[in-house]
Design a protein around this motif. Structure first.
Motif, PDB file in Angstrom:
ATOM      1  N   CYS A 175       0.842  -1.207   0.000  1.00  0.00           N
ATOM      2  CA  CYS A 175       0.000   0.000   0.000  1.00  0.00           C
ATOM      3  C   CYS A 175       0.871   1.250   0.000  1.00  0.00           C
ATOM      4  N   VAL A 176       1.895   1.239   0.841  1.00  0.00           N
ATOM      5  CA  VAL A 176       2.802   2.383   0.927  1.00  0.00           C
ATOM      6  C   VAL A 176       3.534   2.579  -0.397  1.00  0.00           C
ATOM      7  N   ARG A 177       3.948   1.477  -1.030  1.00  0.00           N
ATOM      8  CA  ARG A 177       4.626   1.580  -2.338  1.00  0.00           C
ATOM      9  C   ARG A 177       3.717   2.277  -3.348  1.00  0.00           C
ATOM     10  N   ALA A 178       2.459   1.860  -3.391  1.00  0.00           N
ATOM     11  CA  ALA A 178       1.512   2.465  -4.326  1.00  0.00           C
ATOM     12  C   ALA A 178       1.205   3.909  -3.932  1.00  0.00           C
ATOM     13  N   ALA A 179       1.189   4.186  -2.633  1.00  0.00           N
ATOM     14  CA  ALA A 179       0.924   5.545  -2.162  1.00  0.00           C
ATOM     15  C   ALA A 179       2.064   6.489  -2.536  1.00  0.00           C
ATOM     16  N   ILE A 180       3.303   6.003  -2.465  1.00  0.00           N
ATOM     17  CA  ILE A 180       4.446   6.806  -2.901  1.00  0.00           C
ATOM     18  C   ILE A 180       4.282   7.156  -4.384  1.00  0.00           C
ATOM     19  N   LEU A 181       3.878   6.176  -5.171  1.00  0.00           N
ATOM     20  CA  LEU A 181       3.626   6.392  -6.599  1.00  0.00           C
ATOM     21  C   LEU A 181       2.530   7.438  -6.784  1.00  0.00           C
ATOM     22  N   TRP A 182       1.478   7.348  -5.971  1.00  0.00           N
ATOM     23  CA  TRP A 182       0.354   8.292  -6.063  1.00  0.00           C
ATOM     24  C   TRP A 182       0.829   9.728  -5.865  1.00  0.00           C
ATOM     25  N   TYR A 183       1.643   9.941  -4.844  1.00  0.00           N
ATOM     26  CA  TYR A 183       2.185  11.283  -4.620  1.00  0.00           C
ATOM     27  C   TYR A 183       3.078  11.709  -5.781  1.00  0.00           C
ATOM     28  N   GLN A 184       3.853  10.763  -6.328  1.00  0.00           N
ATOM     29  CA  GLN A 184       4.777  11.084  -7.419  1.00  0.00           C
ATOM     30  C   GLN A 184       4.056  11.540  -8.682  1.00  0.00           C
ATOM     31  N   VAL A 185       2.861  10.999  -8.940  1.00  0.00           N
ATOM     32  CA  VAL A 185       2.124  11.357 -10.162  1.00  0.00           C
ATOM     33  C   VAL A 185       1.167  12.530  -9.934  1.00  0.00           C
ATOM     34  N   GLY A 186       1.267  13.155  -8.770  1.00  0.00           N
ATOM     35  CA  GLY A 186       0.470  14.362  -8.527  1.00  0.00           C
ATOM     36  C   GLY A 186      -0.731  14.183  -7.631  1.00  0.00           C
ATOM     37  N   GLY A 187      -0.798  13.071  -6.909  1.00  0.00           N
ATOM     38  CA  GLY A 187      -1.916  12.849  -6.007  1.00  0.00           C
ATOM     39  C   GLY A 187      -1.819  13.727  -4.768  1.00  0.00           C
ATOM     40  N   THR A 188      -2.952  14.250  -4.319  1.00  0.00           N
ATOM     41  CA  THR A 188      -3.030  15.015  -3.071  1.00  0.00           C
ATOM     42  C   THR A 188      -4.315  14.627  -2.360  1.00  0.00           C
ATOM     43  N   ARG A 189      -4.328  14.791  -1.042  1.00  0.00           N
ATOM     44  CA  ARG A 189      -5.517  14.415  -0.283  1.00  0.00           C
ATOM     45  C   ARG A 189      -6.707  15.342  -0.559  1.00  0.00           C
ATOM     46  N   TRP A 190      -6.424  16.548  -1.044  1.00  0.00           N
ATOM     47  CA  TRP A 190      -7.515  17.454  -1.416  1.00  0.00           C
ATOM     48  C   TRP A 190      -8.344  16.898  -2.565  1.00  0.00           C
ATOM     49  N   GLN A 191      -7.749  16.038  -3.370  1.00  0.00           N
ATOM     50  CA  GLN A 191      -8.466  15.475  -4.519  1.00  0.00           C
ATOM     51  C   GLN A 191      -9.656  14.611  -4.094  1.00  0.00           C
ATOM     52  N   PHE A 192      -9.599  14.062  -2.879  1.00  0.00           N
ATOM     53  CA  PHE A 192     -10.725  13.257  -2.402  1.00  0.00           C
ATOM     54  C   PHE A 192     -11.961  14.119  -2.169  1.00  0.00           C
ATOM     55  N   ILE A 193     -11.745  15.424  -2.025  1.00  0.00           N
ATOM     56  CA  ILE A 193     -12.862  16.355  -1.830  1.00  0.00           C
ATOM     57  C   ILE A 193     -13.250  17.024  -3.140  1.00  0.00           C
ATOM     58  N   PHE A 194     -12.244  17.539  -3.853  1.00  0.00           N
ATOM     59  CA  PHE A 194     -12.528  18.364  -5.020  1.00  0.00           C
ATOM     60  C   PHE A 194     -12.439  17.647  -6.375  1.00  0.00           C
ATOM     61  N   SER A 195     -11.789  16.491  -6.428  1.00  0.00           N
ATOM     62  CA  SER A 195     -11.596  15.825  -7.726  1.00  0.00           C
ATOM     63  C   SER A 195     -12.058  14.376  -7.722  1.00  0.00           C
ATOM     64  N   ARG A 196     -12.919  14.037  -6.786  1.00  0.00           N
ATOM     65  CA  ARG A 196     -13.358  12.648  -6.666  1.00  0.00           C
ATOM     66  C   ARG A 196     -13.987  12.146  -7.965  1.00  0.00           C
ATOM     67  N   LYS A 197     -14.847  12.950  -8.578  1.00  0.00           N
ATOM     68  CA  LYS A 197     -15.523  12.524  -9.808  1.00  0.00           C
ATOM     69  C   LYS A 197     -14.523  12.277 -10.941  1.00  0.00           C
TER      70      LYS A 197
END
Length: 210
Positions: A175-197
């Motif tokens: 999970c952490v490996r994939a989460a590191i990748l998520w941050y690397q490709v531009g993932g942010t926790r704000w997206q769960f609120i504003f970019s969920r769709k």
């Protein structure tokens, strides 16, 4: 592919491995193929693309479906997966600010990988228990102390089993490996609120295209 396709793939990887934790904690077993895919992804530290971390499109289908569910109307049904997903995203957020810790993790991974030159799915499956204990050791020694420990809920007879414990930690490591990748490709926790769709749409497009 767009930025949100990469974000969806990385998040799907987190969800896919997170789904293994309640399986292990409640039954002592989990989906073997998904477990091997997650374990292999930890060793894929120089991928050619976001998707390449996990393999091919088919290797992330379960995670994409789960992602659509947890970000949609089935959050209650997947409460455990959501909790482990956000827990590991939180740990990874702290890890990203500790380059020396990340370097230590990388060195330990390379040390284990050096004993298995071809980290194919077949190799991972053959040495599954050995690799599980190795990755669990890295998780316990380096990752776990970084933040508050994730509380794993399940049946005591399985949670006290040393191999199950190792597999749970390995799944969380994936999970952490994939989460590191998520941050690397531009993932942010704000997206769960504003970019969920947008994330759900990207995941659905990846599923449809397959």
């Amino acid at each position: 592919m767009t930025k949100y396709h990469d974000i969806a793939i990385a998040l799907a990887g987190v969800c896919q491995s997170a789904s293994l934790v309640p399986q292990l904690a409640n039954t002592g077993n989990c989906d073997r193929e998904l477990y091997y895919l997650g374990m292999r992804s930890v060793f894929n530290t120089s991928p050619s693309s976001t998707l390449n971390v996990f393999g091919e499109r088919k290797d992330i289908q379960s995670g994409l479906k789960l992602l659509v569910s947890v970000l949609g109307s089935e959050q209650k049904e997947n409460a455990d997966v959501l909790r482990y997903t956000f827990g590991t995203l939180g740990i990874t957020h702290k890890l990203r600010n500790q380059p020396e810790t990340l370097n230590d993790i990388g060195m330990r991974i390379q040390r284990v990988a050096s004993m298995h030159p071809e980290m194919s799915l077949e190799e991972v499956a053959t040495h599954s228990d050995e690799l599980s204990y190795s990755l669990a050791g890295i998780y316990s020694d380096i990752i776990s102390p970084v933040a508050a420990k994730i509380k794993v809920m399940g049946k005591i007879e399985y949670l006290q089993n040393t191999l199950v414990q190792a597999k749970v930690r390995t799944a969380l490591f994936a999970c952490v490996r994939a989460a590191i990748l998520w941050y690397q490709v531009g993932g942010t926790r704000w997206q769960f609120i504003f970019s969920r769709k947008k994330i759900v749409q990207a995941a659905q497009e990846l599923l449809t295209e397959y």
